[in-house]
Scaffold this active site. Structure first.
Site, PDB file in Angstrom:
ATOM      1  CD  GLU A 186     -12.141  51.954   1.728  1.00 39.99           C
ATOM      2  OE1 GLU A 186     -12.159  51.251   0.700  1.00 39.99           O
ATOM      3  OE2 GLU A 186     -12.211  51.481   2.881  1.00 39.99           O
ATOM      4  CG  ASP A 234      -0.319  50.005  12.609  1.00 41.57           C
ATOM      5  OD1 ASP A 234      -1.471  49.865  12.164  1.00 41.57           O
ATOM      6  OD2 ASP A 234       0.508  49.075  12.683  1.00 41.57           O
ATOM      7  CG  HIS A 273      -4.890  42.531  11.253  1.00 38.79           C
ATOM      8  ND1 HIS A 273      -5.075  42.094  12.541  1.00 38.79           N
ATOM      9  CD2 HIS A 273      -5.719  43.589  11.099  1.00 38.79           C
ATOM     10  CE1 HIS A 273      -5.981  42.847  13.139  1.00 38.79           C
ATOM     11  NE2 HIS A 273      -6.392  43.771  12.281  1.00 38.79           N
TER      12      HIS A 273
END
Length: 98
Positions: free
Chosen positions: A56, A87, A78
Site C-alpha cells: 500500500e 516488482d 499491469h
C-alpha cells in the site's frame, strides 16, 4: 514505468536471489513468483499483513493466494504490461520481512 527486457529481468532476478531466503524467486507465467511456507496460518497471515502495508505504501499490489500456511505471490506491473523494476523493489522488501 516500462516492462524490463529478458536480459534485465535475469540480472535483477540473480541479484534478488542472492539475498533470498529459502526457495528462490522464479519467472512463472510472465510474473515474478515465489512460494512461502510458514509454520502455521497465523504466521502466514501475519506475513501477508506486513506485505500489504508495504504494498500500500508503494501503491503496488501483489497477486497472491493463501491456503493454511502457504502463501503464493506473483508480481507484475499491469501498467507496464510485464515485469518492471517496481516488482523487484517490492520483492526485495518482501524478502527483508523474513
Amino acid at each position: 514505468m516500462e516492462a524490463l527486457n529478458l536480459a534485465a529481468i535475469q540480472r535483477y532476478l540473480g541479484k534478488l536471489n542472492e539475498d533470498s531466503k529459502a526457495d528462490p524467486w522464479v519467472i512463472k507465467d510472465d510474473k515474478l513468483h515465489k512460494e512461502f511456507v510458514f509454520d502455521n496460518f497465523i504466521e502466514a497471515f501475519g506475513f501477508m499483513t506486513r506485505v500489504a502495508i508495504i504494498a500500500e505504501e508503494m501503491n503496488h499490489h501483489p497477486e497472491w493466494f493463501n491456503v493454511y500456511k502457504k502463501v503464493l505471490i506473483d508480481l507484475s506491473t499491469h501498467e507496464a504490461g510485464g515485469i518492471s523494476e517496481l516488482d523487484f523493489q517490492l520483492a526485495s522488501k518482501i524478502e527483508q520481512l523474513l
